[in-house]
Every structure is written in C-alpha cells, then in structure tokens.
Design an enzyme around this catalytic site. Sequence first.
Site, PDB file in Angstrom:
ATOM      1  N   GLU A 163      -3.314 -10.757   2.982  1.00 34.64           N
ATOM      2  CA  GLU A 163      -3.787 -10.597   1.618  1.00 34.64           C
ATOM      3  C   GLU A 163      -2.867  -9.550   0.995  1.00 34.64           C
ATOM      4  O   GLU A 163      -2.651  -8.487   1.585  1.00 34.64           O
ATOM      5  CB  GLU A 163      -5.233 -10.077   1.567  1.00 34.64           C
ATOM      6  N   ARG A 175      -6.834  -7.573  18.032  1.00 35.72           N
ATOM      7  CA  ARG A 175      -5.895  -6.836  17.203  1.00 35.72           C
ATOM      8  C   ARG A 175      -5.352  -5.628  17.951  1.00 35.72           C
ATOM      9  O   ARG A 175      -5.918  -5.155  18.931  1.00 35.72           O
ATOM     10  CB  ARG A 175      -6.577  -6.387  15.922  1.00 35.72           C
ATOM     11  N   LYS A 209      -6.552  -0.683   6.706  1.00 34.14           N
ATOM     12  CA  LYS A 209      -5.901  -0.589   5.399  1.00 34.14           C
ATOM     13  C   LYS A 209      -6.632   0.403   4.509  1.00 34.14           C
ATOM     14  O   LYS A 209      -6.019   1.121   3.733  1.00 34.14           O
ATOM     15  CB  LYS A 209      -5.913  -1.963   4.720  1.00 34.14           C
TER      16      LYS A 209
END
Length: 561
Positions: free
Chosen positions: A40, A264, A274
């Site tokens: 994104e 992850r 983020k």
Amino acid sequence: MSETKEITPAAERPLNFLEEIIEGAIARGETRVHTRFPPEPNGYLHIGHAKSICLNFGLARRYGGLCNLRFDDTNPVKEDVEYVDSIKEDVRWLGFQWAGEYYASDYFDQLYTWAEELIAKGKAYVDDQTQEEIRTSRGTVTVPGTGSPWRNRSVEENLDLFRRMKAGEFPDGAKVLRAKIDMAHPNMLMRDPIMYRILHTEHHRTGDKWCIYPMYDYAHGESDSIERITHSICTLEFDVHRPLYDWFIEELGIFPSHQYEFARLNLTYTVMSKRKLLQLVQEGVVRGWDDPRMPTICGLRRKGYTPGSIRAFAEKVGVAKRDNVIDLGLLEFCVREDLNRTASRRMVVVNPLKVTITNYPEGQSEEIECVNNPEDESAGMRKVAFAREIYIDRDDFMEDPPKKYYRLSPGAEVRLRYSYLLRCDQVVRDASGEVVELLCTYDPQSKGGQSSDGRKVKGVIHWVPAAEAIEGELRLYNSLFSRENPDDVEEGKTFKDYLNPESLVTVRAFMEPSLATAAPGDKFQFERVGYFCADPDSAPGKLVFNRTVGLKDSWAKISGK
RNA sequence: UGACCUAUGGUGUAAUGGUAACACAGCAGAUUCUGGAUCUGUCGUUCAAGGUUCGAGUCCUUGUAGGUCAACCA
C-alpha cells in the site's frame, strides 16, 4: 580452495515450504508461476518488505515465472504518490524488475461491476447502520453477531442504493456495502464483511471519479485474479482472511488465485510497524524515512548497505510460518561479508594523537604504496604521503597497557600500516597532564614488512600524515533502541522509552587525502575501524561519512568493553 | 475462553517414518603488515504426556505455551 566464499545459491539449499508447494504443483503439470508484491503506498518500505520482495521476485525468477508490482491503493486518505515513487525506487535498487506495474485502483470499474453482480445474486446488501452499530452487532470472538435490520433488503433496493452511493448522494459513513455471509461465523472476518465504504476523498490516481472505495478484502483477491496470480503470498496475520479471499473468488467464478502465508520478519533492537516508524519520523526522533538508523530500505541504503547484502540476508533468514526475531548481528554479518570483498580500504584517524618521528628528517616526505583491497587485487594501489609528523588514534596508545595489548606504549614497538616500525620514546603532556604528543623513532630498514634485524611485532596501527590529512565528519550509528525487543513494553511505558540515546554519535576525524574526492554513496573500509559510506550531505570540503557497520573487534571483547 | 496458525541449540532454518544438521552468535587454536579477512576445532537442540510403529522431531490424541482475528486500515 582459497576462492572467496560464495553466498549459498538458492538452488543448493533445501526448499522452503512455498517452493515445495510450487514444485508440487509443477509435478502435477501446473507450470506457470506468477507472484506479486502488493504494497500500500502509505509509507516507505523496510527490511521486512525486503524479505517479501526477495521472496516474491525470487520465486518467480527461480521457476521461470513473473512477478508484478501492484499498489494496493484502495484507501485514498492514507496514500500518496510520494510513497509510490519511493517504493519503485527501492524495489529497483534491490535488483528486481517487475513484469508489470499495476494499481488496485485500475480495477475500480471491474470491482464495481462485480459488486453489482454479487448484489444481484443476493450475496451483498447496503447497510445503513452506523459504524458503532455495525461494530457491536458483529459480536465478539466468543459471541455470535446479529443480523443488520437492513440485511434483507430486496435486490432492487440494494442495487438502487449502491448506485446512489456511487453517485455521491450520501455523506461519508452513511452507508456501506456488505457481503452477506454469516453473522454467526466463528471467523469474525466472515460476519458480513464490508466491501465498500463512502469516502468523499480525492484519490492520487483516480482523482474525484470515485466517492466509494473497496476494502482490502474485497479488492485484493480479485486483483490477484485479474492479474492471474498463481501464488498470492502474504504474511501470517492474513491467514484468517483466506476464507474470505476464497469466498469472493468462488462467488464470482473468476480465476482462482490462492493465498499462502509466511511469517513476517522481525529484527532485534528495532521496530518494524509502519505506524511506529511514521511516528519516529513525524516527531523528529529521526531525521526522516531515510535516516540511517531506520530499518527502511532507504535508511539502510543511506547507511551504506548494498542490495546484495540485503538479498543475502533475506536468503539466510529463510521462510517459514513461525514467529521469529532475527538477530541484528546476522544483517551486519551479511553486509560485512559483502563489503569486505568490494570496499576500498582507507586510513582514518578518529581520535587523533600527534606523533613526531624524531629520527625522520625534517621537511622530508615519501609516498607510501597502499593496497586498496587485499581481497581484490584488481582494486590496485594508492599512495599516501609519509612524513615526520603523523596522527595515530588515541585508542592505539596506552601509557600503562594491560596484558595482551599489542598497540603502542612507552618503549614498545608497532608497525605503522604499510610503512615502518615505530617505537615510542617519550610522552609529551600539556599543563593539565594530558598526553598531547608522542616522540617516537622509526626503523628506516623496516619498510615493506621488513625490519633491520628480522624482528616482528604483533601490533599494526593506522595513521595519517599530519600535514596532508583532511578533516571530515563521521556519523557513528548504533542501534536505534537499547532494548532487544522494543515492542515488548513494560507496564506504563511505550516503545519510545527504549530509544538508544547514543544511536547517533557524531565525531570529527582526520582522513587520508585520497578521501577528498569521495562522492555520496561511495563505500570504504576505514581500516581497523569499520565500513563507511559517504553521505548525501557530503561535498568537497565538507566530508560526511556514515558508519555502515563496525569491524569485528576481538580486542574490544578481550578488554571487556 | 471461539476459530485459525505455530512450537527443533542463544537466534534462525533444515532433516519429507530410518545416524538431528547448516548458518549466525559463543568458546579455543592456527595464520595474518587490519586484534579485519581466512582456516581448524568446539559447546549446545526436538514444549509435555500418552498412543500408532521394528523404528517418531516427523503420524494420531490430549494438554501447555506463543501468535492472529472483534477498523467504514492494509
């Protein structure tokens, strides 16, 4: 046998579980592999994304397939072209080429058509409930949800309302389109998930064309399907989304992409979310997304990391499904391994101590040949002027040395890197008693590794000529956090309470003259100190170097630092 | 107290029912004009309990522990 050790090629290690799935499919005759990297555009890429990039592009490369770059731009309030550009730059820098550059927003028309199709099938409805009502009626993980009062509207009414949502007749939040699945489903994601929300916000690509935007769950699987992605690889937390991913594809009867999840990446002494990284940037804790202390790709690049070292790291951490925290030391190992083979050596004195060589003729100087890279003969040689006055590092001298100290001390002898043997005869102090200069003598016969009588010394120290040395700034980076896992916060604290106050230490240093022409991005090993990279702030006459990583320092270990 | 995911040295990752291994880190040594690099050696591992089997890290059952999910974020 004495060749440089190669990083284990992917072909020579055991398969990871995704490769096994792919090879299983190949064995059944499905030969096409098409992956995608779907960020994104709402922030900068970090080392965790690098793992995903290497995985997706690596799999495509390994199996002769393709990998798309797709921007998952379904939420215009958070996204920006600034991020699109940085993401493209980072992926390219890492050494990958995408088969196609796509945007979920390219599919808004198709997605809308499909939504009407689902409404027509009685599989979606417009809900007038408030956000709060939707939240409470969804139930909890242990209590089933209850149906919305609007759940059984007619197809005609739903179609009409949805078209009017699209036409902009309703304000933000007034209505949503929901998939009609099962309000009592044990998986919360299946309790009539929202497909579209009203957002009167300009989109960075579609402008004001739309005022309704699809949600991730509705857009992602379909985007994969449109691109005929065979292996849609994402992280573990999307595992519970898979039934929904499959549900939309099934109901629409479109190309069956499949989702697979892997764990992850987490790294010690840093944060990866983020949200937290954005906070550090916005609050000025760091100088920006590309601050060398950040785990972002651009931060690592600025710090001096190479694409190859990051690819090697991604290869070494492996791919599996269990939560993990990788030792920051492994990342550092990878960059040292790479830079050791490629970085030109230079001599830089961080904490200068003047040395006068009393038996070296005044006014005389000579050119010393220095090897640029002992690991790479083709890197050639350079010359450094040697004279009566030089600087050495204060750490390389001790008046009262402990055992096993191989460096300079009164009466002791060391080799000056690339040049002569040097003995310390006398210590000069200032009024406060601080050592300000060393008076030494050199052995004129000792150039080129020789000595007048065959004696050997254990210590070799670096130096710079006092007259020619140039001054520059060194930015010494340490870990951003002092706690191994800053996300693991104690009662009443936040991750920011664990910031390392010494994450950046700036010092002035004396450098050999050849460094004057270093351009931003140039990488060096400052011998016995560490790997450094010229910063974009650097310019002729104003040199700035970032410490990429220190050299392994077994003396620090012995001396107990 | 629901569904799903996961559990192998300090940290990661392998072993595909048949001798638990590789990397990083650690330790010891060799070597070296970088206390770097290189080389050699070494320490240390299957969450627990049952079961299936000639044989289980692997399969089954039950626990335990950790993670994910209750945004109109992705």
